[in-house]
Design a protein around this motif. Structure first.
Motif, PDB file in Angstrom:
ATOM      1  N   ILE A   1       0.841  -1.203   0.000  1.00 24.69           N
ATOM      2  CA  ILE A   1       0.000   0.000   0.000  1.00 24.69           C
ATOM      3  C   ILE A   1       0.875   1.252   0.000  1.00 24.69           C
ATOM      4  O   ILE A   1       0.598   2.205  -0.736  1.00 24.69           O
ATOM      5  CB  ILE A   1      -0.982  -0.019   1.189  1.00 24.69           C
ATOM      6  CG1 ILE A   1      -2.048  -1.094   0.965  1.00 24.69           C
ATOM      7  CG2 ILE A   1      -1.619   1.353   1.397  1.00 24.69           C
ATOM      8  CD1 ILE A   1      -2.900  -1.390   2.179  1.00 24.69           C
TER       9      ILE A   1
ATOM     10  N   ARG B   1       2.264   1.508  -3.523  1.00 23.88           N
ATOM     11  CA  ARG B   1       1.208   1.896  -4.458  1.00 23.88           C
ATOM     12  C   ARG B   1       0.907   3.385  -4.341  1.00 23.88           C
ATOM     13  O   ARG B   1       0.698   4.072  -5.348  1.00 23.88           O
ATOM     14  CB  ARG B   1      -0.051   1.075  -4.202  1.00 23.88           C
ATOM     15  CG  ARG B   1      -1.183   1.392  -5.181  1.00 23.88           C
ATOM     16  CD  ARG B   1      -2.442   0.666  -4.833  1.00 23.88           C
ATOM     17  NE  ARG B   1      -2.915   1.161  -3.547  1.00 23.88           N
ATOM     18  CZ  ARG B   1      -3.823   0.553  -2.817  1.00 23.88           C
ATOM     19  NH1 ARG B   1      -4.355  -0.566  -3.208  1.00 23.88           N
ATOM     20  NH2 ARG B   1      -4.215   1.067  -1.667  1.00 23.88           N
ATOM     21  N   ASN B   2       0.902   3.897  -3.138  1.00 19.61           N
ATOM     22  CA  ASN B   2       0.606   5.310  -2.912  1.00 19.61           C
ATOM     23  C   ASN B   2       1.696   6.244  -3.431  1.00 19.61           C
ATOM     24  O   ASN B   2       1.455   7.437  -3.591  1.00 19.61           O
ATOM     25  CB  ASN B   2       0.321   5.574  -1.430  1.00 19.61           C
ATOM     26  CG  ASN B   2      -1.004   4.982  -0.994  1.00 19.61           C
ATOM     27  OD1 ASN B   2      -1.888   4.732  -1.807  1.00 19.61           O
ATOM     28  ND2 ASN B   2      -1.134   4.732   0.298  1.00 19.61           N
ATOM     29  N   LYS B   3       2.884   5.715  -3.699  1.00 21.26           N
ATOM     30  CA  LYS B   3       3.955   6.521  -4.287  1.00 21.26           C
ATOM     31  C   LYS B   3       3.649   6.856  -5.746  1.00 21.26           C
ATOM     32  O   LYS B   3       4.209   7.786  -6.290  1.00 21.26           O
ATOM     33  CB  LYS B   3       5.293   5.771  -4.226  1.00 21.26           C
ATOM     34  CG  LYS B   3       5.901   5.669  -2.855  1.00 21.26           C
ATOM     35  CD  LYS B   3       7.225   4.929  -2.932  1.00 21.26           C
ATOM     36  CE  LYS B   3       7.841   4.734  -1.584  1.00 21.26           C
ATOM     37  NZ  LYS B   3       8.477   5.921  -1.038  1.00 21.26           N
TER      38      LYS B   3
END
Length: 91
Positions: free
Chosen positions: A14, A17-19
């Motif tokens: 997560i 992915r948020n990067k």
């Protein structure tokens, strides 16, 4: 060698992915896997051992036509008879 459990993997995934987009750490067909393993804190290896408990981590580039090996011919790594796996999970 660092091995993640699935709970740790989900948490780290997560964050990754948020990067959003991240540059591959290596050119060529192994670059995406190397990058994913690095961001997950895993050391790159060529061992027959799985990355996540009993799961081997796999990655590939979007729109890639390269095949991903999902089954091994190394009989020592089999936990399930290959024919039983096909019957259970399909092809």
């Amino acid at each position: 060698m660092i091995f993640l459990n699935i709970k740790e993997f989900k948490k780290q995934f997560i964050v990754l992915r948020n990067k959003g987009y991240v540059e591959s750490l290596r050119k060529g067909p192994t670059g995406v896997g190397k990058t994913l393993e690095s961001y997950m804190g895993l050391k790159e290896n060529n061992l027959d051992l799985p990355d996540l408990g009993n799961i081997e981590l796999k990655a590939h580039r979007d729109n890639s036509m390269n095949l991903i090996t999902l089954f091994t011919f190394n009989r020592g790594a089999w936990l399930l008879n290959p024919l039983d796996a096909v019957r259970r999970y399909g092809t």
